[in-house]
Design a protein around this motif. Structure first.
Motif, mmCIF file in Angstrom:
data_model
loop_
_atom_site.group_PDB
_atom_site.id
_atom_site.type_symbol
_atom_site.label_atom_id
_atom_site.label_comp_id
_atom_site.label_asym_id
_atom_site.label_seq_id
_atom_site.Cartn_x
_atom_site.Cartn_y
_atom_site.Cartn_z
ATOM 1 N N ARG A 66 0.831 -1.206 0.000
ATOM 2 C CA ARG A 66 0.000 0.000 0.000
ATOM 3 C C ARG A 66 0.866 1.258 0.000
ATOM 4 O O ARG A 66 0.512 2.259 -0.616
ATOM 5 N N ARG A 67 1.986 1.209 0.711
ATOM 6 C CA ARG A 67 2.905 2.340 0.733
ATOM 7 C C ARG A 67 3.757 2.416 -0.522
ATOM 8 O O ARG A 67 4.109 3.503 -0.990
ATOM 9 N N LEU A 68 4.130 1.259 -1.051
ATOM 10 C CA LEU A 68 5.021 1.176 -2.206
ATOM 11 C C LEU A 68 4.358 0.310 -3.270
ATOM 12 O O LEU A 68 4.722 -0.849 -3.471
ATOM 13 N N PRO A 69 3.378 0.851 -3.978
ATOM 14 C CA PRO A 69 2.600 0.032 -4.912
ATOM 15 C C PRO A 69 3.414 -0.544 -6.059
ATOM 16 O O PRO A 69 2.978 -1.525 -6.677
ATOM 17 N N ASP A 70 4.584 0.013 -6.353
ATOM 18 C CA ASP A 70 5.419 -0.518 -7.430
ATOM 19 C C ASP A 70 6.380 -1.596 -6.951
ATOM 20 O O ASP A 70 7.106 -2.187 -7.765
ATOM 21 N N ALA A 71 6.420 -1.858 -5.651
ATOM 22 C CA ALA A 71 7.390 -2.812 -5.118
ATOM 23 C C ALA A 71 7.049 -4.248 -5.531
ATOM 24 O O ALA A 71 5.877 -4.621 -5.641
ATOM 25 N N GLU A 72 8.087 -5.032 -5.747
ATOM 26 C CA GLU A 72 7.950 -6.474 -5.926
ATOM 27 C C GLU A 72 8.323 -7.121 -4.593
ATOM 28 O O GLU A 72 9.463 -6.989 -4.132
ATOM 29 N N ILE A 73 7.367 -7.796 -3.983
ATOM 30 C CA ILE A 73 7.587 -8.383 -2.661
ATOM 31 C C ILE A 73 7.543 -9.904 -2.777
ATOM 32 O O ILE A 73 6.595 -10.470 -3.332
ATOM 33 N N VAL A 74 8.579 -10.529 -2.261
ATOM 34 C CA VAL A 74 8.645 -11.984 -2.194
ATOM 35 C C VAL A 74 8.448 -12.356 -0.731
ATOM 36 O O VAL A 74 9.260 -11.999 0.128
#
Length: 254
Positions: A66-74
Motif C-alpha cells: 500500500r505504501r510502495l505500490p510498485d514494489a515487488e515483494i517476495v
C-alpha cells in the motif's frame, strides 16, 4: 488446497486481532518498517525488490505494498496454513514462497533475479538459534545491494548492561492495555481454525511438517547479540530505530 475468499478473510481478520496481544504497538511498528523501506528506495530506478521473512498470512506485505505500490515483494514462510491464507486474502501483495528460513538452500527458492533493496521481518527471526541466525544474516547480506537494508521488527530484550527489568516492565504494561481489547490468543485462534473443514488438508500438512522438528525453542538473544551478529555477517551499520519495551525495529545497512 484452495480456499474460498470468505474463509480466508474471516481467519486473517481474526489473526490480525489476536496478534495485537503479542506485538506492542503493532501498527506503528509496521509503519516504521515501511518508512525505512520507502526511504532507502526513494529515487532509485526500477521496481523496489523486497523479501518478507516469516510472512505469515501477508500482514506486513499487504501494508508495504500500500505504501510502495510498485514494489515487488517476495513473501516466504514454512507454514502452509498461513501461506494459503495470504495467497487468498492478499493475492496481489506478494509472490508467496514455501520455504524454511535458515534451512539448506532456502535462498535459492526465492527466485530472485537481482539484488534485494530490503529484507523485512516481524516476530520471526528471534526463533532462530545463534548459529542459524548468523548464517541467515550472512545470506541476507549477500542478497542485498550495497546500501540495502535488513529491517527486523521483533522481541529483542535488553542485556545485563541496560535497564532490562524496567524496559521489560514498560512493554508488559503496554501489552496488558492492548489485551483489554482482544479476546482471542494464539492458542484459541489455532483451536478454532482446526474446526473449519475447509482447512483440514492444510492443517494436516502443517502437522506433518511439525512432527520431525525439535519442539524446544532456543533462548531469545538480546538486542546486543543481534547487533553483534549483524556486524559479523557483513553489515556496515546496525541499530534500533524504534523501541517500546522489548519490541524493537532494528535496521542493518549493507
Amino acid at each position: 488446497m484452495g480456499l474460498s475468499l470468505a474463509t480466508a478473510e474471516q481467519w486473517v481478520e481474526r489473526w490480525e486481532l489476536q496478534q495485537q496481544r503479542y506485538a506492542v504497538d503493532r501498527e506503528e511498528r509496521f509503519t516504521v518498517i515501511a518508512d525505512v523501506v520507502e526511504h532507502v528506495t526513494a529515487g532509485r530506478a526500477g521496481r523496489p525488490l523486497v523479501v518478507d521473512l516469516g510472512c505469515g498470512p501477508g500482514s506486513l506485505a499487504a501494508r508495504l505494498v500500500r505504501r510502495l505500490p510498485d514494489a515487488e515483494i517476495v513473501a516466504v514462510d514454512r507454514d502452509p496454513v498461513l501461506l494459503e491464507l495470504g495467497r487468498t486474502h492478499h493475492p496481489d501483495a506478494a509472490r508467496y514462497v514455501d520455504a524454511e528460513i535458515g534451512a539448506p538452500g532456502w535462498t535459492g527458492t526465492l527466485g530472485l533475479d537481482r539484488p534485494l533493496d530490503a529484507a523485512v521481518s516481524t516476530t520471526a527471526l528471534h526463533y532462530l538459534d545463534r548459529d542459524t541466525l548468523l548464517r541467515t544474516y550472512r545470506q541476507l547480506a549477500s542478497l542485498l545491494r550495497p546500501g540495502g537494508v535488513l529491517v527486523n521488527g521483533d522481541h529483542l530484550p535488553q542485556d545485563a548492561t541496560g535497564p532490562a527489568g524496567v524496559v521489560a516492565h514498560v512493554g508488559r504494561c503496554r501489552a496488558d492495555r492492548q489485551r483489554a481489547f482482544t479476546h482471542e490468543d494464539w492458542g484459541s485462534w489455532w483451536a478454532a481454525l482446526a474446526d473449519d473443514p475447509e482447512l483440514a488438508d492444510l492443517l494436516a500438512e502443517r502437522r506433518r511438517r511439525e512432527e520431525p522438528l525439535d519442539t524446544g525453542r532456543p533462548a531469545e538473544l538480546p538486542l546486543s547479540a543481534h547487533l553483534e551478529l549483524l556486524r559479523q555477517a557483513g553489515f556496515g551499520t546496525a541499530g534500533p530505530v524504534w523501541q517500546y519495551g522489548d519490541s524493537c525495529v532494528v535496521v542493518a545497512v549493507r
